[in-house]
Motif scaffolding. Structure first.
Motif, PDB file in Angstrom:
ATOM      1  N   GLN A 159      42.053  40.444  47.731  1.00 13.79           N
ATOM      2  CA  GLN A 159      41.534  41.535  48.392  1.00 13.79           C
ATOM      3  C   GLN A 159      42.283  42.827  48.390  1.00 13.79           C
ATOM      4  O   GLN A 159      43.296  42.772  48.275  1.00 13.79           O
ATOM      5  CB  GLN A 159      41.628  41.047  50.090  1.00 13.79           C
ATOM      6  CG  GLN A 159      40.756  39.687  50.328  1.00 13.79           C
ATOM      7  CD  GLN A 159      39.498  39.893  50.951  1.00 13.79           C
ATOM      8  OE1 GLN A 159      38.919  41.313  50.966  1.00 13.79           O
ATOM      9  NE2 GLN A 159      38.854  39.190  51.570  1.00 13.79           N
ATOM     10  N   GLU A 209      42.218  46.959  50.057  1.00 18.36           N
ATOM     11  CA  GLU A 209      41.802  47.960  51.045  1.00 18.36           C
ATOM     12  C   GLU A 209      42.717  49.069  51.051  1.00 18.36           C
ATOM     13  O   GLU A 209      43.946  48.793  51.156  1.00 18.36           O
ATOM     14  CB  GLU A 209      41.118  47.351  52.364  1.00 18.36           C
ATOM     15  CG  GLU A 209      40.498  48.132  53.302  1.00 18.36           C
ATOM     16  CD  GLU A 209      40.209  47.574  54.623  1.00 18.36           C
ATOM     17  OE1 GLU A 209      39.348  48.077  55.165  1.00 18.36           O
ATOM     18  OE2 GLU A 209      40.837  46.454  54.771  1.00 18.36           O
ATOM     19  N   VAL A 242      43.774  51.786  53.977  1.00 22.06           N
ATOM     20  CA  VAL A 242      43.883  51.547  55.091  1.00 22.06           C
ATOM     21  C   VAL A 242      44.678  52.680  55.704  1.00 22.06           C
ATOM     22  O   VAL A 242      46.027  52.916  55.288  1.00 22.06           O
ATOM     23  CB  VAL A 242      44.348  50.408  55.935  1.00 22.06           C
ATOM     24  CG1 VAL A 242      43.214  49.414  55.541  1.00 22.06           C
ATOM     25  CG2 VAL A 242      45.644  49.871  55.387  1.00 22.06           C
ATOM     26  N   PHE A 259      43.528  41.906  57.814  1.00 22.75           N
ATOM     27  CA  PHE A 259      41.948  41.569  57.356  1.00 22.75           C
ATOM     28  C   PHE A 259      41.318  40.716  58.208  1.00 22.75           C
ATOM     29  O   PHE A 259      41.979  39.552  58.659  1.00 22.75           O
ATOM     30  CB  PHE A 259      41.963  40.704  55.702  1.00 22.75           C
ATOM     31  CG  PHE A 259      42.483  41.687  54.613  1.00 22.75           C
ATOM     32  CD1 PHE A 259      41.659  42.613  53.916  1.00 22.75           C
ATOM     33  CD2 PHE A 259      43.836  41.793  54.509  1.00 22.75           C
ATOM     34  CE1 PHE A 259      42.201  43.278  53.035  1.00 22.75           C
ATOM     35  CE2 PHE A 259      44.408  42.694  53.193  1.00 22.75           C
ATOM     36  CZ  PHE A 259      43.608  43.360  52.788  1.00 22.75           C
TER      37      PHE A 259
END
Ligand code: GTP
Ligand code: MG
Length: 136
Positions: free
Chosen positions: A34, A36, A38, A135
């Protein structure tokens, strides 16, 4: 197998080291599952750093973590929690061993150990807790 939460902290992103840092984790053999970019919130950081609430460095640490975008990642592999922390090196980048992420890319920029590029979960329990925070 095991999963860990890795954060590239605002100093790592600001210094354009995100790719270099993630590449080292992948090169060691862990699998990125995963990823991301942020902007943390005070609420997320309060949960993430609950063990440090009330310590003298807590407020400056939260302000630092709010100072710019971060990258949150989940890496997977056998013993990845200990393996990533070994790769990250000691908390204080001044003394972190050469060859580690903090030792090679970090130094004291005036705040001692605060700007140390990365976070990694320190146990199976905190990894599960932290992955749930960052998450869904
Ligand atoms: P993390 O992977 O980020 O959790 O680092 P760590 O486990 O090596 O350190 P710890 O959990 O003890 O502290 C969390 C973070 O708070 C550190 O990574 C530093 O950014 C910051 N920190 C820890 N101790 C101090 C301190 O004495 N002064 C300041 N300014 N920051 C600190
Ligand atoms: Mg820690």
């Amino acid at each position: 197998t095991e999963r860990t939460l890795v954060l590239v902290k605002p100093d790592g992103v600001a210094r354009n080291l995100t790719g270099a840092i993630l590449a080292r984790v992948e090169a060691k053999g862990y699998t990125l599952v995963q990823l991301e970019m942020v902007n943390a919130t005070r609420q997320v950081l309060e949960a993430h750093y609950e063990e440090h609430v009330g310590k003298p460095f807590y407020e400056p640490l939260v302000d630092f973590m709010l100072s710019g975008p971060m990258v949150a990642a989940i890496f997977e592999g056998d013993s990845v929690i200990a393996g990533f922390r070994s790769l990250a090196g000691a908390t204080d980048p001044t003394v972190a061993a050469p060859g580690t992420i903090r030792g090679d890319f970090g130094r004291d920029w005036g705040l001692k150990v605060q700007q140390n590029l990365v976070h990694g979960s320190d146990s199976v329990l905190s990894a599960e807790r932290e992955i749930g925070i960052w998450f869904d």
